[in-house]
Design a protein around this motif. Structure first.
Motif, PDB file in Angstrom:
ATOM      1  N   MET A   1      43.534  50.619  37.805  1.00  0.00           N
ATOM      2  CA  MET A   1      43.975  49.654  38.497  1.00  0.00           C
ATOM      3  C   MET A   1      45.519  50.133  37.869  1.00  0.00           C
ATOM      4  O   MET A   1      45.540  48.736  36.836  1.00  0.00           O
ATOM      5  CB  MET A   1      43.615  48.151  38.825  1.00  0.00           C
ATOM      6  N   THR A   2      46.816  49.660  38.864  1.00  0.00           N
ATOM      7  CA  THR A   2      48.245  49.317  38.612  1.00  0.00           C
ATOM      8  C   THR A   2      47.698  48.001  38.931  1.00  0.00           C
ATOM      9  O   THR A   2      46.791  46.886  39.193  1.00  0.00           O
ATOM     10  CB  THR A   2      48.582  49.658  39.873  1.00  0.00           C
ATOM     11  N   PRO A   3      48.736  46.799  38.211  1.00  0.00           N
ATOM     12  CA  PRO A   3      48.645  45.540  38.273  1.00  0.00           C
ATOM     13  C   PRO A   3      48.783  44.799  39.949  1.00  0.00           C
ATOM     14  O   PRO A   3      48.066  44.549  40.054  1.00  0.00           O
ATOM     15  CB  PRO A   3      50.834  45.511  37.358  1.00  0.00           C
ATOM     16  N   ARG A   4      49.809  45.749  40.225  1.00  0.00           N
ATOM     17  CA  ARG A   4      49.595  45.746  41.480  1.00  0.00           C
ATOM     18  C   ARG A   4      47.870  45.753  42.408  1.00  0.00           C
ATOM     19  O   ARG A   4      47.890  44.511  43.497  1.00  0.00           O
ATOM     20  CB  ARG A   4      50.411  46.216  42.795  1.00  0.00           C
ATOM     21  N   GLU A   5      47.063  46.721  42.379  1.00  0.00           N
ATOM     22  CA  GLU A   5      46.585  46.570  42.582  1.00  0.00           C
ATOM     23  C   GLU A   5      45.280  46.046  42.203  1.00  0.00           C
ATOM     24  O   GLU A   5      44.533  45.500  42.933  1.00  0.00           O
ATOM     25  CB  GLU A   5      45.782  48.344  42.764  1.00  0.00           C
ATOM     26  N   GLN A   6      45.256  45.761  41.117  1.00  0.00           N
ATOM     27  CA  GLN A   6      44.396  44.424  40.176  1.00  0.00           C
ATOM     28  C   GLN A   6      45.425  43.482  41.206  1.00  0.00           C
ATOM     29  O   GLN A   6      44.339  41.804  41.237  1.00  0.00           O
ATOM     30  CB  GLN A   6      44.989  44.240  38.968  1.00  0.00           C
ATOM     31  N   ALA A   7      46.340  42.537  41.723  1.00  0.00           N
ATOM     32  CA  ALA A   7      46.503  41.646  42.368  1.00  0.00           C
ATOM     33  C   ALA A   7      46.428  41.413  43.399  1.00  0.00           C
ATOM     34  O   ALA A   7      45.727  40.581  43.661  1.00  0.00           O
ATOM     35  CB  ALA A   7      48.199  41.375  42.256  1.00  0.00           C
ATOM     36  N   ALA A   8      45.900  42.912  44.360  1.00  0.00           N
ATOM     37  CA  ALA A   8      45.839  42.537  45.923  1.00  0.00           C
ATOM     38  C   ALA A   8      43.713  42.231  45.403  1.00  0.00           C
ATOM     39  O   ALA A   8      43.487  41.626  46.345  1.00  0.00           O
ATOM     40  CB  ALA A   8      46.102  44.110  45.931  1.00  0.00           C
ATOM     41  N   TYR A   9      43.353  42.866  44.495  1.00  0.00           N
ATOM     42  CA  TYR A   9      42.005  42.931  44.294  1.00  0.00           C
ATOM     43  C   TYR A   9      41.611  41.295  44.365  1.00  0.00           C
ATOM     44  O   TYR A   9      40.853  41.172  44.642  1.00  0.00           O
ATOM     45  CB  TYR A   9      41.583  44.138  42.752  1.00  0.00           C
ATOM     46  N   LEU A  10      42.281  40.383  42.962  1.00  0.00           N
ATOM     47  CA  LEU A  10      41.998  39.118  42.664  1.00  0.00           C
ATOM     48  C   LEU A  10      42.558  38.731  44.216  1.00  0.00           C
ATOM     49  O   LEU A  10      40.950  37.693  44.810  1.00  0.00           O
ATOM     50  CB  LEU A  10      42.594  38.774  41.506  1.00  0.00           C
ATOM     51  N   LYS A  11      43.486  38.940  44.802  1.00  0.00           N
ATOM     52  CA  LYS A  11      43.593  37.731  45.958  1.00  0.00           C
ATOM     53  C   LYS A  11      42.291  38.073  47.288  1.00  0.00           C
ATOM     54  O   LYS A  11      41.970  36.919  47.460  1.00  0.00           O
ATOM     55  CB  LYS A  11      44.614  38.180  46.279  1.00  0.00           C
ATOM     56  N   GLY A  12      41.810  39.531  46.570  1.00  0.00           N
ATOM     57  CA  GLY A  12      41.033  39.395  48.099  1.00  0.00           C
ATOM     58  C   GLY A  12      39.652  38.891  47.690  1.00  0.00           C
ATOM     59  O   GLY A  12      39.110  37.700  48.319  1.00  0.00           O
ATOM     60  N   ILE A  13      39.479  38.717  46.225  1.00  0.00           N
ATOM     61  CA  ILE A  13      37.919  37.735  45.884  1.00  0.00           C
ATOM     62  C   ILE A  13      38.270  36.958  46.207  1.00  0.00           C
ATOM     63  O   ILE A  13      36.970  35.750  46.720  1.00  0.00           O
ATOM     64  CB  ILE A  13      38.185  38.321  44.730  1.00  0.00           C
ATOM     65  N   LEU A  14      39.260  36.091  45.853  1.00  0.00           N
ATOM     66  CA  LEU A  14      39.404  34.409  45.679  1.00  0.00           C
ATOM     67  C   LEU A  14      39.256  34.126  47.392  1.00  0.00           C
ATOM     68  O   LEU A  14      39.053  32.475  47.586  1.00  0.00           O
ATOM     69  CB  LEU A  14      41.024  34.402  44.733  1.00  0.00           C
ATOM     70  N   ASP A  15      40.188  35.139  48.064  1.00  0.00           N
ATOM     71  CA  ASP A  15      40.279  34.594  49.727  1.00  0.00           C
ATOM     72  C   ASP A  15      38.405  34.551  50.125  1.00  0.00           C
ATOM     73  O   ASP A  15      38.421  33.740  50.715  1.00  0.00           O
ATOM     74  CB  ASP A  15      41.508  35.595  50.314  1.00  0.00           C
ATOM     75  N   ALA A  16      38.173  35.832  49.780  1.00  0.00           N
ATOM     76  CA  ALA A  16      36.789  35.482  50.341  1.00  0.00           C
ATOM     77  C   ALA A  16      35.776  34.611  50.444  1.00  0.00           C
ATOM     78  O   ALA A  16      35.353  33.863  50.622  1.00  0.00           O
ATOM     79  CB  ALA A  16      36.469  37.148  49.608  1.00  0.00           C
ATOM     80  N   ARG A  17      36.535  34.038  48.391  1.00  0.00           N
ATOM     81  CA  ARG A  17      35.601  32.718  47.814  1.00  0.00           C
ATOM     82  C   ARG A  17      35.879  31.357  48.552  1.00  0.00           C
ATOM     83  O   ARG A  17      34.614  31.048  49.508  1.00  0.00           O
ATOM     84  CB  ARG A  17      35.354  32.210  46.623  1.00  0.00           C
ATOM     85  N   GLU A  18      37.320  31.337  49.056  1.00  0.00           N
ATOM     86  CA  GLU A  18      37.987  31.070  50.070  1.00  0.00           C
ATOM     87  C   GLU A  18      37.315  30.479  51.377  1.00  0.00           C
ATOM     88  O   GLU A  18      36.309  29.269  51.751  1.00  0.00           O
ATOM     89  CB  GLU A  18      39.315  30.512  49.946  1.00  0.00           C
ATOM     90  N   PHE A  19      36.949  31.498  52.329  1.00  0.00           N
ATOM     91  CA  PHE A  19      36.681  31.346  52.936  1.00  0.00           C
ATOM     92  C   PHE A  19      34.948  31.152  53.691  1.00  0.00           C
ATOM     93  O   PHE A  19      34.762  31.002  54.496  1.00  0.00           O
ATOM     94  CB  PHE A  19      36.894  33.001  53.870  1.00  0.00           C
ATOM     95  N   ALA A  20      33.854  31.636  52.517  1.00  0.00           N
ATOM     96  CA  ALA A  20      32.649  31.646  52.775  1.00  0.00           C
ATOM     97  C   ALA A  20      32.560  29.795  52.344  1.00  0.00           C
ATOM     98  O   ALA A  20      31.849  29.243  52.496  1.00  0.00           O
ATOM     99  CB  ALA A  20      32.362  31.949  51.836  1.00  0.00           C
ATOM    100  N   THR A  21      33.335  29.205  51.853  1.00  0.00           N
ATOM    101  CA  THR A  21      32.902  27.804  50.884  1.00  0.00           C
ATOM    102  C   THR A  21      33.666  27.133  52.678  1.00  0.00           C
ATOM    103  O   THR A  21      32.768  26.307  53.161  1.00  0.00           O
ATOM    104  CB  THR A  21      34.458  27.521  49.831  1.00  0.00           C
ATOM    105  N   ILE A  22      34.527  27.395  53.066  1.00  0.00           N
ATOM    106  CA  ILE A  22      35.145  26.653  54.345  1.00  0.00           C
ATOM    107  C   ILE A  22      34.178  26.553  55.290  1.00  0.00           C
ATOM    108  O   ILE A  22      34.138  25.669  56.075  1.00  0.00           O
ATOM    109  CB  ILE A  22      36.085  27.790  54.565  1.00  0.00           C
TER     110      ILE A  22
END
Length: 64
Positions: A1-22
């Protein structure tokens, strides 16, 4: 994965975690939070958030 793809992947996971917790905390704050269905939904969302934590890439250990 490119650095940009890695950043998008990480953001997606972190956002999903936050939304599930909320969502779980929102269910727990409801008046009917003691009903079995609400407790099961809250527990499932907490489990989802915890499981998503396993998908966050770990930084490699650097030996000195």
């Amino acid at each position: 994965m490119t650095p940009r793809e890695q950043a998008a992947y990480l953001k997606g996971i972190l956002d999903a975690r936050e939304f599930a917790t909320i969502a779980a905390v929102t269910i727990e704050a409801r008046d009917d939070h003691r009903e079995v269905r609400q407790q099961a939904a809250s527990a499932a969302l907490h489990g989802l958030a915890e499981g998503l934590k396993q998908l966050v890439p770990q930084k490699p250990a650097t030996g000195a």
